[in-house]
Design a protein around this motif. Structure first.
Motif, mmCIF file in Angstrom:
data_model
loop_
_atom_site.group_PDB
_atom_site.id
_atom_site.type_symbol
_atom_site.label_atom_id
_atom_site.label_comp_id
_atom_site.label_asym_id
_atom_site.label_seq_id
_atom_site.Cartn_x
_atom_site.Cartn_y
_atom_site.Cartn_z
ATOM 1 N N ASP A 144 0.848 -1.194 0.000
ATOM 2 C CA ASP A 144 0.000 0.000 0.000
ATOM 3 C C ASP A 144 0.883 1.244 0.000
ATOM 4 O O ASP A 144 1.598 1.510 0.979
ATOM 5 N N PRO A 145 0.868 2.069 -1.049
ATOM 6 C CA PRO A 145 1.737 3.252 -1.086
ATOM 7 C C PRO A 145 1.311 4.355 -0.119
ATOM 8 O O PRO A 145 2.091 5.284 0.119
ATOM 9 N N LYS A 146 0.101 4.291 0.429
ATOM 10 C CA LYS A 146 -0.375 5.328 1.346
ATOM 11 C C LYS A 146 -0.186 4.957 2.816
ATOM 12 O O LYS A 146 -0.467 5.772 3.689
ATOM 13 N N ALA A 147 0.273 3.746 3.110
ATOM 14 C CA ALA A 147 0.443 3.314 4.496
ATOM 15 C C ALA A 147 1.617 4.051 5.136
ATOM 16 O O ALA A 147 2.691 4.170 4.529
ATOM 17 N N PRO A 148 1.443 4.553 6.363
ATOM 18 C CA PRO A 148 2.560 5.243 7.029
ATOM 19 C C PRO A 148 3.608 4.247 7.513
ATOM 20 O O PRO A 148 3.293 3.276 8.207
ATOM 21 N N VAL A 149 4.874 4.498 7.174
ATOM 22 C CA VAL A 149 5.968 3.584 7.513
ATOM 23 C C VAL A 149 7.165 4.424 7.956
ATOM 24 O O VAL A 149 7.450 5.487 7.384
ATOM 25 N N VAL A 150 7.866 3.916 8.989
ATOM 26 C CA VAL A 150 9.098 4.540 9.473
ATOM 27 C C VAL A 150 10.277 3.685 9.036
ATOM 28 O O VAL A 150 10.247 2.453 9.179
ATOM 29 N N LEU A 151 11.309 4.324 8.525
ATOM 30 C CA LEU A 151 12.547 3.624 8.191
ATOM 31 C C LEU A 151 13.460 3.630 9.407
ATOM 32 O O LEU A 151 13.825 4.687 9.926
ATOM 33 N N LEU A 152 13.834 2.435 9.880
ATOM 34 C CA LEU A 152 14.744 2.250 11.003
ATOM 35 C C LEU A 152 15.948 1.453 10.527
ATOM 36 O O LEU A 152 15.910 0.815 9.470
ATOM 37 N N SER A 153 17.006 1.450 11.324
ATOM 38 C CA SER A 153 18.193 0.683 10.957
ATOM 39 C C SER A 153 19.043 0.457 12.183
ATOM 40 O O SER A 153 18.887 1.140 13.206
ATOM 41 N N GLY A 208 0.438 16.937 14.863
ATOM 42 C CA GLY A 208 -0.779 16.137 14.946
ATOM 43 C C GLY A 208 -0.590 14.661 14.695
ATOM 44 O O GLY A 208 -1.538 13.882 14.875
ATOM 45 N N ARG A 209 0.603 14.232 14.300
ATOM 46 C CA ARG A 209 0.850 12.818 14.040
ATOM 47 C C ARG A 209 1.472 12.170 15.263
ATOM 48 O O ARG A 209 2.168 12.802 16.057
ATOM 49 N N ARG A 210 1.236 10.858 15.418
ATOM 50 C CA ARG A 210 1.771 10.085 16.524
ATOM 51 C C ARG A 210 2.567 8.910 15.968
ATOM 52 O O ARG A 210 2.241 8.351 14.923
ATOM 53 N N LEU A 211 3.603 8.520 16.704
ATOM 54 C CA LEU A 211 4.454 7.424 16.260
ATOM 55 C C LEU A 211 3.695 6.107 16.228
ATOM 56 O O LEU A 211 4.025 5.205 15.446
ATOM 57 N N GLU A 212 2.669 5.983 17.071
ATOM 58 C CA GLU A 212 1.892 4.748 17.127
ATOM 59 C C GLU A 212 1.095 4.496 15.853
ATOM 60 O O GLU A 212 0.548 3.410 15.668
ATOM 61 N N GLU A 213 1.006 5.486 14.968
ATOM 62 C CA GLU A 213 0.271 5.312 13.720
ATOM 63 C C GLU A 213 1.100 4.628 12.638
ATOM 64 O O GLU A 213 0.549 4.195 11.622
ATOM 65 N N TYR A 214 2.395 4.520 12.839
ATOM 66 C CA TYR A 214 3.296 4.071 11.780
ATOM 67 C C TYR A 214 3.686 2.612 11.963
ATOM 68 O O TYR A 214 3.853 2.124 13.078
ATOM 69 N N GLY A 215 3.866 1.939 10.829
ATOM 70 C CA GLY A 215 4.558 0.668 10.810
ATOM 71 C C GLY A 215 6.058 0.912 10.744
ATOM 72 O O GLY A 215 6.522 2.052 10.689
ATOM 73 N N ALA A 216 6.840 -0.162 10.731
ATOM 74 C CA ALA A 216 8.292 -0.021 10.782
ATOM 75 C C ALA A 216 8.948 -0.971 9.791
ATOM 76 O O ALA A 216 8.499 -2.108 9.593
ATOM 77 N N PHE A 217 10.040 -0.476 9.184
ATOM 78 C CA PHE A 217 10.881 -1.275 8.297
ATOM 79 C C PHE A 217 12.306 -1.096 8.778
ATOM 80 O O PHE A 217 12.882 -0.005 8.694
ATOM 81 N N TYR A 218 12.900 -2.161 9.302
ATOM 82 C CA TYR A 218 14.208 -2.128 9.964
ATOM 83 C C TYR A 218 15.261 -2.717 9.043
ATOM 84 O O TYR A 218 15.113 -3.855 8.560
ATOM 85 N N VAL A 219 16.339 -1.972 8.806
ATOM 86 C CA VAL A 219 17.457 -2.420 7.984
ATOM 87 C C VAL A 219 18.606 -2.777 8.917
ATOM 88 O O VAL A 219 19.162 -1.904 9.593
ATOM 89 N N GLY A 220 18.951 -4.061 8.960
ATOM 90 C CA GLY A 220 20.026 -4.493 9.840
ATOM 91 C C GLY A 220 19.943 -5.967 10.115
ATOM 92 O O GLY A 220 19.068 -6.682 9.617
#
Length: 489
Positions: A144-153, A208-220
Motif C-alpha cells: 500500500d503506497p499510502k500506508a505510514p511507515v518509518v525507516l529504522l536501521s 498532529g501525528r503520533r508514532l503509534e500510527e506508523y509501521g516499521a521497516f528495519y534495515v540491519g
C-alpha cells in the motif's frame, strides 16, 4: 583464586579482546572511522588529550586509528579498551582517569546522556547496504503506497536511510526517516519544532501525528544470526513498538526480509512472565549496571522507594558486569533488577545461565506500582529515565488509602492469592519491621531471616545443655600438609 565478588583473574588473561592485527585495510580507515570528521572535532575543541573508546571487536584497529589521529591533530590519544560495564555507554570515568578533555566513541552506542559533562562524538561505522535489494524488499512488505511507515536501521546502517528514502518517496507518500539521537553540542539551540526522541532515535513527526500510527521497516541484522537475543537494539524496538502495527526487518546484504510480529509476541510474553516473577518476589537485588549514565542515582533511589511501597525488601549490589558466578553468592534474592542503559538492560547474556531472573526497571515498575500502566498507553520502556518524575511516562504511586493497593491479585505462576502490601513511607528506612503476634510477643520480620530458616543447613549449632561437659584435650599440631602425627610421605 576466584574472588567472591569478582570474575576470576584467569578470565582476563584467557579472553580474546579481538582479532590480532588490523581488521580494516589501511586505505579504508579514513572512511570507516570518519577520521577527517573526528580530527576536525578535536581541532575545534583544542584538546591536548583525547580518549578513544573501542569495543572488543574493534580493538584490532585501535592502534592504527590512534596513530593516524595523533599525526593529523598533534594531540595525545588514549585507548580505552575495557569498560567497567557495557561498551555501548560512554566511559566518562575512564576518560577522567586518563585526564582526557574529550572522548570519541567508536562502534554501537546506546546514545545515553553521560552522567558528567564531557565533549563526546560518536562514530557508529559504515556497513554497506544494497539499496536496490532493500527497495524491492520494502515494496514486497508494503504494497500500500499510502500506508505510514518509518525507516529504522541498526547504527552502522543509519548513513543509508536517506538514500533509501529518496528511492522510495516517488511512490510512497507517508514515509518517515529516523536518525540517531546524537547529543547536541554544548551551547547549541534545539531545532524547532523539536523532533520526538525515543529508542535512541529522532523522529521528525508532522504536527498532529503520533508514532503509534506508523509501521516499521528495519534495515540491519544478518541471516547467520536470526536469534533475537543477539541484537538488543532490535529487541527494544520490538518491545516498544505499537503492538497492532506491522514491523519487518531486512538484511542489508541480501535484502531478505522477515516479519517480526511473531518474535515481538514472544518477547512480550517473556517480559510478562518476568513481571509475574517480580510480583511474587519478596527480596529484590538492585544491580548497579552503570555509573556513567545520567540520573542513575535518582533511578536507584526511585526503585528502592518503589520496592518499599510494595512491601518488598531491596538490596543494592555493585558488582560490575553481572555473571552467574557473582550473583550465585546471593541465593536469598528472588529476582534481580539491572539498572543499566537501554541496551545493557536487554543484553543477550541475560537470557540464560542465571539461577534467578534478571529484570529491567520497567518490569519492576509494572509489578510494584498498581497504577501502572498509564491510561490508554502501555509502552515498554527500556530506559530507567522514562520512569522518573518529569518524564511523560511517569506514573506516581497511589496514596496509602487508595483502593488499588487492596485489589485482589492471584499469581499466574503459583496460583496463590497475593496479600496486599503493607505501605511504608519513603521516610521509613525500612531496616526493621516489628510485627505483633497473638501471644503478645514481638518478632523482627525479615525476608532474609525467613530464607535462612528454610535452609537445611543454618550454620554451627551451639546445642547448649545438650552435650556432656568434658575436659579439653590436646589437638593436632602442624600445618595442613604435614601434621606432627603423620608420617613422612
Amino acid at each position: 583464586m576466584e574472588s567472591t565478588f569478582s570474575s576470576p583473574a584467569e578470565a582476563a588473561l584467557q579472553r580474546e579482546a579481538g582479532v590480532p592485527g588490523l581488521l580494516t585495510p589501511l586505505p579504508d580507515l579514513d572512511q570507516v572511522y570518519e577520521l577527517e570528521r573526528v580530527a576536525g572535532f578535536v581541532r575545534d575543541l583544542g584538546c591536548e588529550r583525547v580518549a578513544l573508546q573501542f569495543p572488543d571487536q574493534l580493538l584490532g584497529d585501535a592502534v592504527a586509528v590512534a596513530a593516524r589521529l595523533e599525526e593529523t591533530t598533534g594531540s595525545k590519544m588514549f585507548i580505552l579498551g575495557d569498560t567497567a560495564y557495557d561498551s555501548c555507554c560512554v566511559d566518562v570515568l575512564g576518560a577522567e582517569q586518563a585526564g582526557a578533555q574529550a572522548l570519541i566513541h567508536f562502534g554501537p552506542a546506546c546514545l545515553s546522556p553521560p552522567a558528567r559533562p564531557l565533549p563526546v562524538t560518536f562514530v557508529l561505522g559504515h556497513r554497506s547496504v544494497a539499496l536496490e535489494l532493500c527497495v524491492k524488499a520494502f515494496e514486497a512488505q508494503n504494497p500500500d503506497p499510502k500506508a505510514p511507515v518509518v525507516l529504522l536501521s541498526e547504527p552502522a546502517c543509519a548513513h543509508a536511510l536517506e538514500a533509501l528514502a529518496t528511492l522510495l518517496r516517488p511512490r510512497y507518500l507517508d514515509l518517515l526517516v529516523s536518525s540517531p539521537a546524537f547529543p547536541l553540542p554544548v551551547g547549541s539551540l534545539s531545532p524547532e519544532p523539536k523532533p520526538l526522541e525515543r529508542f535512541g532515535r529522532r523522529f521528525p513527526l508532522a504536527p498532529g501525528r503520533r508514532l503509534e500510527e506508523y509501521g516499521a521497516f528495519y534495515v540491519g541484522g544478518s541471516e547467520a544470526s536470526p536469534d533475537l537475543d543477539l541484537d538488543p537494539d532490535l529487541s527494544r524496538l520490538l518491545l516498544g513498538w505499537a503492538a497492532g502495527r506491522p514491523f519487518s526487518s531486512c538484511c542489508p546484504d541480501t535484502g531478505k526480509t522477515q516479519d517480526e510480529g511473531a518474535r515481538a509476541g514472544r518477547l512480550r510474553a517473556r517480559r510478562q512472565y518476568l513481571v509475574e516473577r517480580a510480583r511474587d518476589a519478596r527480596v529484590v537485588g538492585l544491580l548497579a549496571g552503570t555509573l556513567g549514565v545520567a540520573q542513575h542515582r535518582e533511578a536507584l533511589a526511585y526503585l528502592r522507594n518503589l520496592t518499599r511501597a510494595a512491601g518488598k525488601r531491596s538490596y543494592v549490589l555493585a558488582l560490575g558486569r553481572p555473571t552467574p558466578a557473582k550473583l550465585a553468592n546471593f541465593p536469598e534474592m528472588d529476582v534481580f533488577v539491572l539498572l543499566a542503559c537501554p541496551l545493557g538492560a536487554l543484553s543477550p547474556q541475560l537470557s540464560g545461565s542465571f539461577f534467578r531472573p534478571i529484570l529491567a526497571p520497567c518490569e519492576l515498575e509494572a509489578s510494584c506500582n498498581p497504577a501502572w500502566p498509564p491510561p490508554g498507553l502501555a509502552p515498554y520502556l527500556t530506559h530507567y529515565a522514562d520512569l522518573l518524575p518529569g518524564s511523560p511516562f511517569h506514573v506516581p504511586l497511589p496514596p496509602p488509602e487508595s483502593e488499588l493497593w487492596e485489589t485482589p491479585d492471584v499469581s499466574l505462576i503459583t496460583g496463590e492469592l497475593r496479600p496486599p502490601p503493607d505501605w511504608k513511607s519513603s521516610n521509613d528506612p525500612g531496616s526493621l519491621a516489628v510485627t505483633p503476634r497473638p501471644q503478645l510477643e514481638l518478632a523482627e520480620s525479615s525476608p532474609a531471616a525467613s530464607f535462612l530458616s528454610s535452609r537445611s543447613w543454618q550454620g554451627l549449632e551451639p546445642r547448649l545443655g545438650q552435650m556432656p561437659v568434658t575436659e579439653a584435650v590436646s589437638g593436632r599440631r602442624g600445618i595442613a600438609i604435614a601434621y606432627e602425627d603423620e608420617g613422612n610421605s
